[in-house]
Design an enzyme around this catalytic site. Sequence first.
Site, short mmCIF file in Angstrom:
data_model
loop_
_atom_site.label_atom_id
_atom_site.label_comp_id
_atom_site.label_asym_id
_atom_site.label_seq_id
_atom_site.Cartn_x
_atom_site.Cartn_y
_atom_site.Cartn_z
N HIS A 38 42.71 40.39 31.02
CA HIS A 38 43.57 40.44 29.83
C HIS A 38 43.52 39.12 29.04
CE1 HIS A 38 44.84 44.13 31.43
NE2 HIS A 38 45.50 43.61 32.46
N CYS A 94 48.14 47.89 36.46
CA CYS A 94 49.43 48.60 36.54
C CYS A 94 49.23 50.10 36.66
CB CYS A 94 50.28 48.29 35.32
SG CYS A 94 49.36 48.45 33.79
C1 LIG Z 1 48.77 46.45 40.91
C2 LIG Z 1 49.22 45.55 39.79
C3 LIG Z 1 50.15 46.00 38.88
C4 LIG Z 1 50.58 45.18 37.84
N1 LIG Z 1 51.50 45.67 36.95
C5 LIG Z 1 51.88 44.88 35.91
C6 LIG Z 1 52.78 45.38 34.93
O1 LIG Z 1 53.23 46.54 34.99
N2 LIG Z 1 53.17 44.56 33.92
C7 LIG Z 1 52.67 43.27 33.81
O2 LIG Z 1 53.03 42.57 32.86
N3 LIG Z 1 51.80 42.78 34.72
C8 LIG Z 1 51.40 43.55 35.76
N4 LIG Z 1 50.52 43.05 36.69
C9 LIG Z 1 50.01 41.66 36.55
C10 LIG Z 1 48.80 41.62 35.64
O3 LIG Z 1 47.84 42.54 36.05
C11 LIG Z 1 48.20 40.22 35.63
O4 LIG Z 1 49.19 39.32 35.22
C12 LIG Z 1 47.01 40.15 34.69
O5 LIG Z 1 45.95 40.89 35.21
C13 LIG Z 1 46.55 38.73 34.44
O6 LIG Z 1 45.45 38.76 33.60
P1 LIG Z 1 44.41 37.56 33.57
O7 LIG Z 1 43.36 37.95 32.59
O8 LIG Z 1 45.11 36.28 33.37
O9 LIG Z 1 43.84 37.44 35.05
P2 LIG Z 1 43.09 38.50 36.04
O10 LIG Z 1 43.56 39.88 35.76
O11 LIG Z 1 43.28 37.92 37.39
O12 LIG Z 1 41.59 38.37 35.58
C14 LIG Z 1 40.81 37.24 35.80
C15 LIG Z 1 39.34 37.62 35.66
O13 LIG Z 1 38.54 36.45 35.86
C16 LIG Z 1 37.36 36.82 36.58
N5 LIG Z 1 36.85 35.60 37.24
C17 LIG Z 1 37.55 34.78 38.06
N6 LIG Z 1 36.76 33.74 38.45
C18 LIG Z 1 35.55 33.93 37.86
C19 LIG Z 1 34.33 33.19 37.89
N7 LIG Z 1 34.20 32.06 38.58
N8 LIG Z 1 33.28 33.68 37.19
C20 LIG Z 1 33.40 34.83 36.47
N9 LIG Z 1 34.53 35.56 36.41
C21 LIG Z 1 35.59 35.10 37.09
C22 LIG Z 1 37.85 37.89 37.55
O14 LIG Z 1 36.78 38.70 38.00
C23 LIG Z 1 38.88 38.64 36.69
O15 LIG Z 1 38.31 39.73 36.01
C24 LIG Z 1 50.06 43.86 37.73
C25 LIG Z 1 49.14 43.39 38.67
C26 LIG Z 1 48.70 44.23 39.68
C27 LIG Z 1 47.68 43.71 40.66
#
Ligand SMILES: Cc1cc2nc3c(=O)[nH]c(=O)nc-3n(C[C@H](O)[C@H](O)[C@H](O)COP(=O)(O)OP(=O)(O)OC[C@H]3O[C@@H](n4cnc5c(N)ncnc54)[C@H](O)[C@@H]3O)c2cc1C
Length: 449
Positions: free
Chosen positions: A11, A43
Amino acid sequence: MTTVAIVGCTHAGTFAATSILAEHPDWTVHVFERNGTLSFLSCGIALWVGDHVSDPKKMFYSSPESLAQAGATMHMRTDVTSIDVEGHTLTYRPVDAGEDAPTETLEFDKLVVTTGSRPVIPPIPGIDSRHVLLCKNWDHAIAIKEKAREARSAVVIGSGYIGAEIAEQFSLTGVATTLVDGLDRPLANNFDKQITDQVAAAFEEHGVTLALGQKVTAFRDNDDDTVTVVTEKGEYTAEMAILAVGFLPNTDLLKGQVDMLPNGAIVVDDYMRASAPDVYACGDSATVFYNPTGRHDYIPLATNAVRQGLLVGRNIETPTVKYMGTQATSAVQLYDLSLAASGLTKAGAERRGLTVRETELTEDYRPDFMLTTTPVTSILTWDPETRKVKGGQFCSKADISGAANVISMAIQAGFTIDQLANVDFLFQPNFDKPVYYVGAVAMKAAAEA
Ligand SMILES: Cc1cc2nc3c(=O)[nH]c(=O)nc-3n(C[C@H](O)[C@H](O)[C@H](O)COP(=O)(O)OP(=O)(O)OC[C@H]3O[C@@H](n4cnc5c(N)ncnc54)[C@H](O)[C@@H]3O)c2cc1C
């Protein structure tokens, strides 16, 4: 020409990429993601398990192709293996090439760290059992869905939102489910006992065995293709175990190069800037500014990831738009109970060394002359010195999710309980009583203060 490297693309990375390209269409934006997909809405995992998802492909709202079309240079299924912040370089290699394969190097002008979080995997004997599944990304979702097609029993470890949602869906699809947690209440970190008692009763009514107040000490694989989860108080055997005990920032690549909280979250300022020049971070890899306390905190939510990601594009050249912070507003539906909250609970305040008061009110959400109505439990958390609103929790069989958004705005705006009590809320008998329950609990708090 400015070159940006975005590391990680769920995200925060997706929104950072689109916002940077919208603001700076002439910049070169490299996106690195180790998975084959991006923008997965985790989610949806529990909902998919319970067959409430129309099409699993719709759990993605973007794709490598659409980001490429927007102008990004995409490096999918590519691991970033090292980052030199001072030297402005990173190394990377395709995931499929294997760990011994040589890496390539990219020089960047600006770095956006959106590496997110990883599930906590405590060092418990036997935890690497093939029956123990994680619940975070698309691959995990597929593994759980496949296992759930056959399995008739499950142990879910962790009774936060994620564990509670998956346990609920298992129980609704005929899977004999045990929910284990070290704390003595489900959703104990999110809601007070008056509300979690209702949640516990709902789980029990649906046949979920609650194994609370007990930590897992071991996992043991059995010959009949089951796993036994051993806790301080008992043993629970099932065909699968789901581990949902929290998340940690995925920031090892930046260790020692930027300021972090003790758990590894990258500390960012109002413009998403990390402590080193030209480095930005957002989403689960970064801190949020938590308005109820006025401090940096770690609150991994998609809501924060999206809003912070959007700000990177606005601020990456010149600091322009400030982050408004978060109240960690969230909601969950368990059976016929809607639960929603924003800001601090009393326990959450105590954990952070703050003193707050709470006011509880349970009353029907709309007038008794309607053919149906149902109670809402409202709990308002407020600062006894300043009378400022610090949090709110709601639970009902009616949809009360909007009430948490009201509390979020009240905290954001620095409202006192007296101001909240006087807000112009609508009244119409289909929806609420002459005094909306959010206003009513605020009036009660003001009277108690
Ligand atoms: C089951 C579940 C349900 C959820 N429900 C909700 C909800 O209803 N409402 C809500 O607000 N939040 C919810 N969340 C939380 C939400 O999903 C996370 O806060 C969100 O995914 C964070 O997004 P992000 O992009 O910061 O990190 P992440 O989703 O952790 O994505 C990080 C990305 O970085 C990539 N990455 C990491 N290191 C490397 C590297 N060295 N090289 C290349 N790629 C790399 C990973 O592969 C990953 O795709 C939920 C989480 C889960 C697990």
